[in-house]
Design a protein around this motif. Structure first.
Motif, PDB file in Angstrom:
ATOM      1  N   THR A 127       0.680  -1.325  -0.001  1.00  0.00           N
ATOM      2  CA  THR A 127      -0.029   0.152  -0.153  1.00  0.00           C
ATOM      3  C   THR A 127       0.847   1.077   0.064  1.00  0.00           C
ATOM      4  O   THR A 127       1.973   1.281   0.880  1.00  0.00           O
ATOM      5  CB  THR A 127      -0.937   0.107   1.164  1.00  0.00           C
ATOM      6  N   HIS A 128       0.479   2.204  -0.757  1.00  0.00           N
ATOM      7  CA  HIS A 128       1.175   3.609  -0.901  1.00  0.00           C
ATOM      8  C   HIS A 128       0.477   4.481   0.121  1.00  0.00           C
ATOM      9  O   HIS A 128      -0.817   4.562   0.177  1.00  0.00           O
ATOM     10  CB  HIS A 128       1.275   3.900  -2.276  1.00  0.00           C
ATOM     11  N   ILE A 129       1.346   5.337   0.822  1.00  0.00           N
ATOM     12  CA  ILE A 129       0.701   6.324   1.533  1.00  0.00           C
ATOM     13  C   ILE A 129       1.243   7.785   1.336  1.00  0.00           C
ATOM     14  O   ILE A 129       2.503   7.663   1.223  1.00  0.00           O
ATOM     15  CB  ILE A 129       1.097   6.028   3.280  1.00  0.00           C
ATOM     16  N   ILE A 130       0.495   8.661   1.257  1.00  0.00           N
ATOM     17  CA  ILE A 130       0.892   9.858   1.155  1.00  0.00           C
ATOM     18  C   ILE A 130       0.850  10.848   2.420  1.00  0.00           C
ATOM     19  O   ILE A 130      -0.375  10.427   3.446  1.00  0.00           O
ATOM     20  CB  ILE A 130      -0.073  10.682   0.274  1.00  0.00           C
ATOM     21  N   ALA A 131       1.867  11.311   2.910  1.00  0.00           N
ATOM     22  CA  ALA A 131       1.803  12.122   4.245  1.00  0.00           C
ATOM     23  C   ALA A 131       2.528  13.318   4.335  1.00  0.00           C
ATOM     24  O   ALA A 131       3.011  13.651   3.185  1.00  0.00           O
ATOM     25  CB  ALA A 131       2.482  10.979   5.107  1.00  0.00           C
ATOM     26  N   PRO A 132       2.027  14.425   5.147  1.00  0.00           N
ATOM     27  CA  PRO A 132       2.862  15.578   5.037  1.00  0.00           C
ATOM     28  C   PRO A 132       4.292  15.666   5.057  1.00  0.00           C
ATOM     29  O   PRO A 132       5.128  14.604   5.732  1.00  0.00           O
ATOM     30  CB  PRO A 132       2.096  16.189   6.337  1.00  0.00           C
ATOM     31  N   ASP A 133       4.949  16.385   4.503  1.00  0.00           N
ATOM     32  CA  ASP A 133       6.511  16.607   4.493  1.00  0.00           C
ATOM     33  C   ASP A 133       6.722  17.011   5.997  1.00  0.00           C
ATOM     34  O   ASP A 133       8.137  16.890   6.137  1.00  0.00           O
ATOM     35  CB  ASP A 133       6.997  17.671   3.553  1.00  0.00           C
ATOM     36  N   ASP A 134       6.027  17.614   6.722  1.00  0.00           N
ATOM     37  CA  ASP A 134       6.411  17.740   8.026  1.00  0.00           C
ATOM     38  C   ASP A 134       5.691  16.892   9.137  1.00  0.00           C
ATOM     39  O   ASP A 134       5.109  17.413  10.295  1.00  0.00           O
ATOM     40  CB  ASP A 134       6.251  19.251   8.445  1.00  0.00           C
ATOM     41  N   MET A 135       5.323  15.756   8.917  1.00  0.00           N
ATOM     42  CA  MET A 135       4.405  14.811   9.743  1.00  0.00           C
ATOM     43  C   MET A 135       5.549  14.540  10.970  1.00  0.00           C
ATOM     44  O   MET A 135       6.585  14.617  11.041  1.00  0.00           O
ATOM     45  CB  MET A 135       4.746  13.338   8.934  1.00  0.00           C
ATOM     46  N   TYR A 136       4.549  14.489  12.042  1.00  0.00           N
ATOM     47  CA  TYR A 136       5.181  13.863  13.435  1.00  0.00           C
ATOM     48  C   TYR A 136       6.396  12.921  13.246  1.00  0.00           C
ATOM     49  O   TYR A 136       6.176  12.063  12.737  1.00  0.00           O
ATOM     50  CB  TYR A 136       4.185  13.544  14.227  1.00  0.00           C
ATOM     51  N   HIS A 137       7.516  13.384  13.669  1.00  0.00           N
ATOM     52  CA  HIS A 137       8.526  12.677  13.419  1.00  0.00           C
ATOM     53  C   HIS A 137       8.635  11.305  13.996  1.00  0.00           C
ATOM     54  O   HIS A 137       9.121  10.315  13.398  1.00  0.00           O
ATOM     55  CB  HIS A 137      10.039  13.451  13.794  1.00  0.00           C
ATOM     56  N   GLY A 138       7.870  11.059  15.148  1.00  0.00           N
ATOM     57  CA  GLY A 138       8.051   9.655  15.468  1.00  0.00           C
ATOM     58  C   GLY A 138       7.155   8.630  14.685  1.00  0.00           C
ATOM     59  O   GLY A 138       7.470   7.667  14.446  1.00  0.00           O
ATOM     60  N   LEU A 139       6.248   9.092  14.210  1.00  0.00           N
ATOM     61  CA  LEU A 139       5.370   8.432  13.141  1.00  0.00           C
ATOM     62  C   LEU A 139       5.964   8.306  11.633  1.00  0.00           C
ATOM     63  O   LEU A 139       6.077   7.144  10.982  1.00  0.00           O
ATOM     64  CB  LEU A 139       4.082   8.887  12.842  1.00  0.00           C
ATOM     65  N   ARG A 140       6.805   9.407  11.268  1.00  0.00           N
ATOM     66  CA  ARG A 140       7.297   9.405  10.017  1.00  0.00           C
ATOM     67  C   ARG A 140       8.614   8.195  10.226  1.00  0.00           C
ATOM     68  O   ARG A 140       9.094   7.534   9.237  1.00  0.00           O
ATOM     69  CB  ARG A 140       7.963  10.845   9.808  1.00  0.00           C
ATOM     70  N   ASN A 141       9.274   8.477  11.319  1.00  0.00           N
ATOM     71  CA  ASN A 141      10.353   7.308  11.468  1.00  0.00           C
ATOM     72  C   ASN A 141       9.867   6.066  11.514  1.00  0.00           C
ATOM     73  O   ASN A 141      10.743   5.050  11.110  1.00  0.00           O
ATOM     74  CB  ASN A 141      11.152   7.766  12.698  1.00  0.00           C
ATOM     75  N   GLN A 142       8.856   5.618  11.967  1.00  0.00           N
ATOM     76  CA  GLN A 142       8.203   4.430  11.839  1.00  0.00           C
ATOM     77  C   GLN A 142       8.014   3.998  10.507  1.00  0.00           C
ATOM     78  O   GLN A 142       8.482   2.623  10.276  1.00  0.00           O
ATOM     79  CB  GLN A 142       6.606   4.653  12.585  1.00  0.00           C
ATOM     80  N   LEU A 143       7.535   4.835   9.673  1.00  0.00           N
ATOM     81  CA  LEU A 143       7.533   4.460   8.174  1.00  0.00           C
ATOM     82  C   LEU A 143       8.824   4.138   7.659  1.00  0.00           C
ATOM     83  O   LEU A 143       8.934   3.158   7.049  1.00  0.00           O
ATOM     84  CB  LEU A 143       6.610   5.522   7.703  1.00  0.00           C
ATOM     85  N   LYS A 144       9.820   5.240   7.822  1.00  0.00           N
ATOM     86  CA  LYS A 144      11.071   4.877   7.142  1.00  0.00           C
ATOM     87  C   LYS A 144      11.678   3.886   7.967  1.00  0.00           C
ATOM     88  O   LYS A 144      12.698   3.262   7.089  1.00  0.00           O
ATOM     89  CB  LYS A 144      11.788   6.230   7.182  1.00  0.00           C
ATOM     90  N   ASN A 145      11.772   3.562   9.205  1.00  0.00           N
ATOM     91  CA  ASN A 145      12.597   2.533   9.799  1.00  0.00           C
ATOM     92  C   ASN A 145      12.045   1.185   9.916  1.00  0.00           C
ATOM     93  O   ASN A 145      12.544  -0.005   9.965  1.00  0.00           O
ATOM     94  CB  ASN A 145      13.041   3.098  11.200  1.00  0.00           C
ATOM     95  N   LEU A 146      10.591   1.083   9.897  1.00  0.00           N
ATOM     96  CA  LEU A 146       9.810  -0.144  10.418  1.00  0.00           C
ATOM     97  C   LEU A 146       9.227  -0.619   9.142  1.00  0.00           C
ATOM     98  O   LEU A 146       8.881  -2.110   9.172  1.00  0.00           O
ATOM     99  CB  LEU A 146       9.114   0.043  11.668  1.00  0.00           C
ATOM    100  N   PHE A 147       8.513   0.237   8.502  1.00  0.00           N
ATOM    101  CA  PHE A 147       7.775  -0.255   7.075  1.00  0.00           C
ATOM    102  C   PHE A 147       8.434  -0.135   5.824  1.00  0.00           C
ATOM    103  O   PHE A 147       7.613  -0.344   4.940  1.00  0.00           O
ATOM    104  CB  PHE A 147       6.421   0.490   7.483  1.00  0.00           C
ATOM    105  N   ALA A 148       9.512   0.420   5.668  1.00  0.00           N
ATOM    106  CA  ALA A 148      10.083   0.524   4.524  1.00  0.00           C
ATOM    107  C   ALA A 148      10.217  -1.136   4.121  1.00  0.00           C
ATOM    108  O   ALA A 148      10.766  -2.049   4.444  1.00  0.00           O
ATOM    109  CB  ALA A 148      11.510   0.910   4.769  1.00  0.00           C
ATOM    110  N   GLY A 149       9.968  -1.380   2.460  1.00  0.00           N
ATOM    111  CA  GLY A 149       9.672  -2.685   2.102  1.00  0.00           C
ATOM    112  C   GLY A 149       8.436  -3.307   2.289  1.00  0.00           C
ATOM    113  O   GLY A 149       8.222  -4.129   1.584  1.00  0.00           O
ATOM    114  N   ILE A 150       7.842  -2.873   3.220  1.00  0.00           N
ATOM    115  CA  ILE A 150       6.396  -3.331   3.450  1.00  0.00           C
ATOM    116  C   ILE A 150       5.278  -2.208   2.767  1.00  0.00           C
ATOM    117  O   ILE A 150       4.314  -2.939   2.085  1.00  0.00           O
ATOM    118  CB  ILE A 150       5.992  -3.686   5.028  1.00  0.00           C
ATOM    119  N   LEU A 151       5.361  -1.163   3.225  1.00  0.00           N
ATOM    120  CA  LEU A 151       4.590   0.023   2.434  1.00  0.00           C
ATOM    121  C   LEU A 151       5.445   0.780   1.818  1.00  0.00           C
ATOM    122  O   LEU A 151       6.808   1.000   2.176  1.00  0.00           O
ATOM    123  CB  LEU A 151       3.766   0.791   3.902  1.00  0.00           C
TER     124      LEU A 151
END
Length: 372
Positions: free
Chosen positions: A90-114
């Motif tokens: 699934t592709h997610i569109i998120a704000p460029d200044d998204m809360y860093h805790g959730l942005r880091n979740q996507l980048k560090n935990l869900f990369a390759g999955i989403l």
């Protein structure tokens, strides 16, 4: 009922056994079966459901005007449950200044999955360009953290609905007292309940509230139950108790934030104040249209460098140098330091959670700290 009444009554149930006015804390992890092997009270195991959590979730749903709520052990756990509920790819569109805790979740935990893109969701053309066949979710955060950007919720929802895409709004900064995204067409609202819902900087929690019970919501509920990132009965009890005063606390936060923002805007050593209640805010008119009040958070940029920001913070007496927000005490922090090396936050920006102290004292404290 009006919000003030909902906050007091929707999360409270008179105990039938004792007639106690305040619902007791049920700490039991398991519940006795009936003679037929069933569960006459409706509870099986505390990870699945608990009377205090049921009361909290009922209250949260009523506050946001939703049909159901799911509570979690933290805001990050709530956000992660959303990501876990999505199909791989699934592709997610998120704000460029998204809360860093959730942005880091996507980048560090869900990369390759989403897959995901962090963009300026307020730019309609940019948003349209980033929509793909596999885009399943547009995540918005308004006001945003820490730049206090305002997203036009109705505009984003219209674009998403035309493509069959779900929209989630992080409403932590606003609370349902200041903004009701479900009324504007959003599918799910998220909160870090640690912040204004808790209101006293002494407990953690997260929440998701849905406008309808559909297959996606069923999957989120499965993640909540099977993953087990739930709040304790004690945390649920204290959140229900704290929310009773939420409408009146938020009114005080908003009043103080507006007055402090107006003071800072005219101060010569301040370059810019980011608060949607100011007419100078780039999205002030959008905020007026979709918000009931402008919130208790503001950021400001000083005419100086990073060292100057730390000097200001260290001179303050009432504003506490600490992360988080939404408590009765005023907090201030150098946000770029918290967000880490990939931050997009200006190095001379300070984020303020405006508390409930007397505004004259807050302004006096800021005055002495800003004087170079």
């Amino acid at each position: 009922m009006k919000t003030e009444t909902i906050a007091i009554h929707a999360g409270n149930h008179v105990d039938e056994a004792t007639r106690a006015v305040i619902q007791p804390i049920i700490m039991s992890t398991t519940f006795e079966r009936g003679e037929d092997g069933g569960f006459p009270a409706g509870y099986i195991y505390s990870r699945s459901a608990n009377p205090n959590r049921h009361a909290l979730e009922h209250l949260l749903a009523k506050l946001e005007g939703g049909v159901e709520a799911a509570s979690f052990s933290s805001g990050n756990a709530a956000g992660m449950s959303v990501f876990q509920s999505l199909e791989p790819g699934t592709h997610i569109i998120a704000p460029d200044d998204m809360y860093h805790g959730l942005r880091n979740q996507l980048k560090n935990l869900f990369a390759g999955i989403l897959t995901f893109d962090f963009i300026d969701v307020n730019d309609t053309d940019v948003l349209q360009q980033h929509i793909k066949p596999e885009t399943g979710l547009i995540w918005i955060e308004t006001p945003s953290n820490p730049l206090l950007k305002i997203t036009d919720i109705k505009k984003v929802v219209a674009i998403a609905k035309a493509k069959g895409i779900k929209v989630l709004c992080d409403n932590t900064f606003a609370t349902p007292i200041c903004q009701r995204p479900l009324d504007l067409g959003v599918d799910i609202v998220m909160h870090s309940a640690t912040k204004y819902f808790g209101g006293h900087s002494d407990l953690m929690g997260g929440a998701l509230i849905t406008g309808e019970t559909n297959d996606w919501w069923t999957k989120i509920r499965q993640v909540q139950e099977m993953g087990g990132a739930i709040p304790s009965p004690m945390d649920c009890y204290y959140l229900v108790r704290s929310i009773k005063t939420l409408p009146y606390r938020v009114k005080g936060h908003v009043q103080n934030a507006q007055l402090l923002a107006e003071y800072l805007e005219q101060y010569p050593n301040v370059e810019q104040v980011m608060y949607p209640g100011l007419s100078s805010h780039p999205q002030h008119e959008i905020a007026k249209d979709q918000m009931l009040a402008f919130g208790g958070m503001l950021s400001f940029i000083i005419k100086g460098d990073e060292n100057d920001t730390h000097n200001i913070i260290n001179k303050l007496k009432l504003f506490i140098k600490a992360t988080s927000l939404g408590g009765v005490e005023s907090l201030i922090e150098h946000r770029a330091t918290v967000e880490g090396p990939d931050t997009k936050t200006p190095r001379n920006l300070l984020r303020v959670s405006v508390g409930l102290e007397h505004i004259d004292d807050l302004i006096a404290d800021m005055e002495q700290a800003l004087t170079l």
